[in-house]
Design an enzyme around this catalytic site. Structure first.
Site, mmCIF file in Angstrom:
data_model
loop_
_atom_site.group_PDB
_atom_site.id
_atom_site.type_symbol
_atom_site.label_atom_id
_atom_site.label_comp_id
_atom_site.label_asym_id
_atom_site.label_seq_id
_atom_site.Cartn_x
_atom_site.Cartn_y
_atom_site.Cartn_z
ATOM 1 N N ASP A 190 0.859 -1.182 0.000
ATOM 2 C CA ASP A 190 0.000 0.000 0.000
ATOM 3 C C ASP A 190 0.894 1.231 0.000
ATOM 4 O OD1 ASP A 190 -2.433 1.541 0.302
ATOM 5 O OD2 ASP A 190 -1.847 1.874 2.374
ATOM 6 N N SER A 191 0.306 2.397 -0.292
ATOM 7 C CA SER A 191 1.063 3.646 -0.245
ATOM 8 C C SER A 191 1.484 3.992 1.177
ATOM 9 C CB SER A 191 0.211 4.779 -0.806
ATOM 10 O OG SER A 191 -0.953 4.926 -0.035
ATOM 11 N N TYR B 76 -0.326 8.158 -2.371
ATOM 12 C CA TYR B 76 -0.302 8.039 -3.833
ATOM 13 C C TYR B 76 -1.480 8.781 -4.467
ATOM 14 C CZ TYR B 76 3.061 4.081 -3.555
ATOM 15 O OH TYR B 76 4.149 3.278 -3.340
ATOM 16 N N GLY B 77 -2.547 8.962 -3.705
ATOM 17 C CA GLY B 77 -3.839 9.415 -4.239
ATOM 18 C C GLY B 77 -3.841 10.772 -4.916
ATOM 19 N N CYS C 165 -3.717 -0.907 -2.063
ATOM 20 C CA CYS C 165 -3.956 0.508 -2.352
ATOM 21 C C CYS C 165 -4.912 0.651 -3.541
ATOM 22 C CB CYS C 165 -2.611 1.152 -2.678
ATOM 23 S SG CYS C 165 -2.711 2.847 -3.230
ATOM 24 N N THR D 131 -5.684 3.368 -5.207
ATOM 25 C CA THR D 131 -5.112 4.208 -6.256
ATOM 26 C C THR D 131 -4.186 3.368 -7.132
ATOM 27 O OG1 THR D 131 -5.223 6.102 -4.754
ATOM 28 C CG2 THR D 131 -3.808 6.309 -6.671
ATOM 29 N N GLU E 87 -6.691 9.865 9.605
ATOM 30 C CA GLU E 87 -5.349 9.803 10.183
ATOM 31 C C GLU E 87 -5.209 10.708 11.401
ATOM 32 O OE1 GLU E 87 -2.340 10.170 7.160
ATOM 33 O OE2 GLU E 87 -2.796 8.167 6.403
ATOM 34 N N CYS F 171 -11.125 3.253 -0.975
ATOM 35 C CA CYS F 171 -9.887 3.796 -0.402
ATOM 36 C C CYS F 171 -9.674 3.056 0.914
ATOM 37 C CB CYS F 171 -10.032 5.303 -0.173
ATOM 38 S SG CYS F 171 -8.627 6.011 0.724
ATOM 39 N N THR F 172 -8.436 2.672 1.168
ATOM 40 C CA THR F 172 -8.172 1.815 2.342
ATOM 41 C C THR F 172 -8.552 2.458 3.667
ATOM 42 O OG1 THR F 172 -5.916 2.664 2.377
ATOM 43 C CG2 THR F 172 -6.264 0.533 1.317
ATOM 44 N N HIS F 173 -8.553 3.787 3.720
ATOM 45 C CA HIS F 173 -8.866 4.448 4.984
ATOM 46 C C HIS F 173 -10.370 4.470 5.288
ATOM 47 C CE1 HIS F 173 -4.790 5.922 4.691
ATOM 48 N NE2 HIS F 173 -4.879 6.515 5.851
#
Lengths: 263, 263
Positions: B6-7, B38-39, B69, B71, B149, B181-183
């Site tokens: 992942d980024s 990366y996004g 990721c 993206t 975050e 999106c992973t978040h």
């Protein structure tokens, strides 16, 4: 040329001030957009990137270096001076703090910046060194950068977030606030409103431009080595979506940007 | 090992799903925290990074690769398959969309992700290919990542921002939403509340874990090559402030992280 580097686009607010104050000199700008932002990375990584950025500028004709990135100024400036002892290196942190010390009357100064900048404690340490009576209040405001980049500055959500961040400063009655992140001058109006009272708001980009100006007046030999031209050069390590638009908005002029790789 | 990259930190939400679904297999994770996110970067830069990330995992024992990721999945998956034709490569985009196609009843599917993910139009194109009657509505929500975050998810400012982003979906009456999106799975509750109606909310991390599980059941030769151990390996390119805390919160276990350089 006057070399300026930043982690990305934000340093153009510093470039703008230097172009305004020193319109006769050619500048070369590097924005590390492929690895932006620096503000949430470790000290070691930021130092490594700052050295690479400086090398690139020197190799391409910079005779003096301005670190436009507050995070890099806070954690990498002394390393850069060790690594490049013959190059005059200026940084936004020192310039902003000298001004803050000069204008504060109640000796209560607020600093806002990224997490890495605030965590470095460089601002407190430096201000205490020049005047041990100054009380320094710091606040990391990491959400202001993405809000500026999203052009959300005038939205009500942003006003609320900025207010939340600045609440401790209102309580402490600071009379001077340093915008210790290149993006923050773009949010100056929202910050002013959130503070509510009239205080000194310092844009370190403006101060570093004055410092460079004074330095060149006192160092004619170095001044003579600088190219005189309005054809500024802009380099970045990545050209992301909306980059051109955002850059030209900050600089208020059309620019031609070239992408390069630091690897 | 099962390789996951992942980024940055967000891909741990995918690692968590894979560990949950396939507890017997050892995983190796790489988060490119020195260059995150990366996004907001260009397609070319993201492809370059994704190739470097994959090479690192293969060199260190990965036998299959999961692109955690979104993206990188959206803009680099086909390049990675060309570059590494003998390696089974899974990605969160495809897994999430297959599920969306299966569960939507009114054939109105919403996708939320970073700017680069949404701009790639990979989701629309893929869904249209498997069912041309599906209507796809997309929205870039770049502020959700920094809000997650910063651990601001339960704050009223965040609720307002999420509501603002999801407004077009409420109007279009989608019945299925893909968290591309992973978040975003970490903001699932806020997203649910903002949508107001009961709809299918798809976490592609969960779906890619099922896909890998099925693949291993059908490919015993590859399955035999995978190490069986709970001693997962975590690598990052930078260890920033709060990294450990945030990672362990996502994974719900103590982890040992090693920093490496891709240069």
């Amino acid at each position: 040329m006057i070399g300026i580097f930043d982690s990305g686009v934000g340093g153009l607010t510093v470039a703008r001030q230097i172009i305004k104050k020193l319109p006769e000199y050619q500048i070369i700008y590097f924005g590390d957009t492929a690895r932006t932002p620096y503000g949430n990375k470790s000290k070691e990584t930021i130092i490594k990137y700052a050295i690479q950025d400086t090398k690139f500028l020197l190799k391409n004709g910079a005779k003096i270096i301005v670190i436009a990135c507050h995070t890099a100024s806070a954690v990498a400036a002394s390393e850069l001076r060790k690594k490049f002892p013959d190059v005059p290196i200026f940084n936004v942190v020192k310039a902003g703090l000298i001004k803050a010390e000069r204008v504060t009357k109640n000796k209560k100064v607020g600093i806002i910046g990224t997490r890495a900048t605030i965590f470095s404690q460089v601002h407190e340490n430096y201000l205490k060194k020049i005047d041990k009576d100054i009380k320094v209040y710091t606040e990391a405001c990491p959400l202001i950068v993405p809000l500026v980049e999203e052009d959300w500055i005038n939205r009500p959500e942003t006003k609320k977030i900025v207010k939340f961040y600045l609440k401790p400063f209102r309580k402490e009655k600071i009379d001077t606030l340093v915008l210790a992140c290149t993006h923050y001058p773009l949010a100056k109006e929202a910050i002013k409103k959130a503070i509510k009272r009239k205080i000194n708001i310092i844009d370190p980009g403006e101060e570093v431009a004055k410092e460079v100006d004074l330095f060149l007046k006192n160092h004619p030999i170095i001044e003579k080595r600088l190219a005189k031209s309005k054809k500024h050069k802009f380099f970045v390590s990545d050209i992301p979506f909306k980059f051109q638009e955002f850059s030209e908005k900050i600089l208020d002029q059309k620019i031609k940007v070239k992408q390069i790789s630091l690897d």
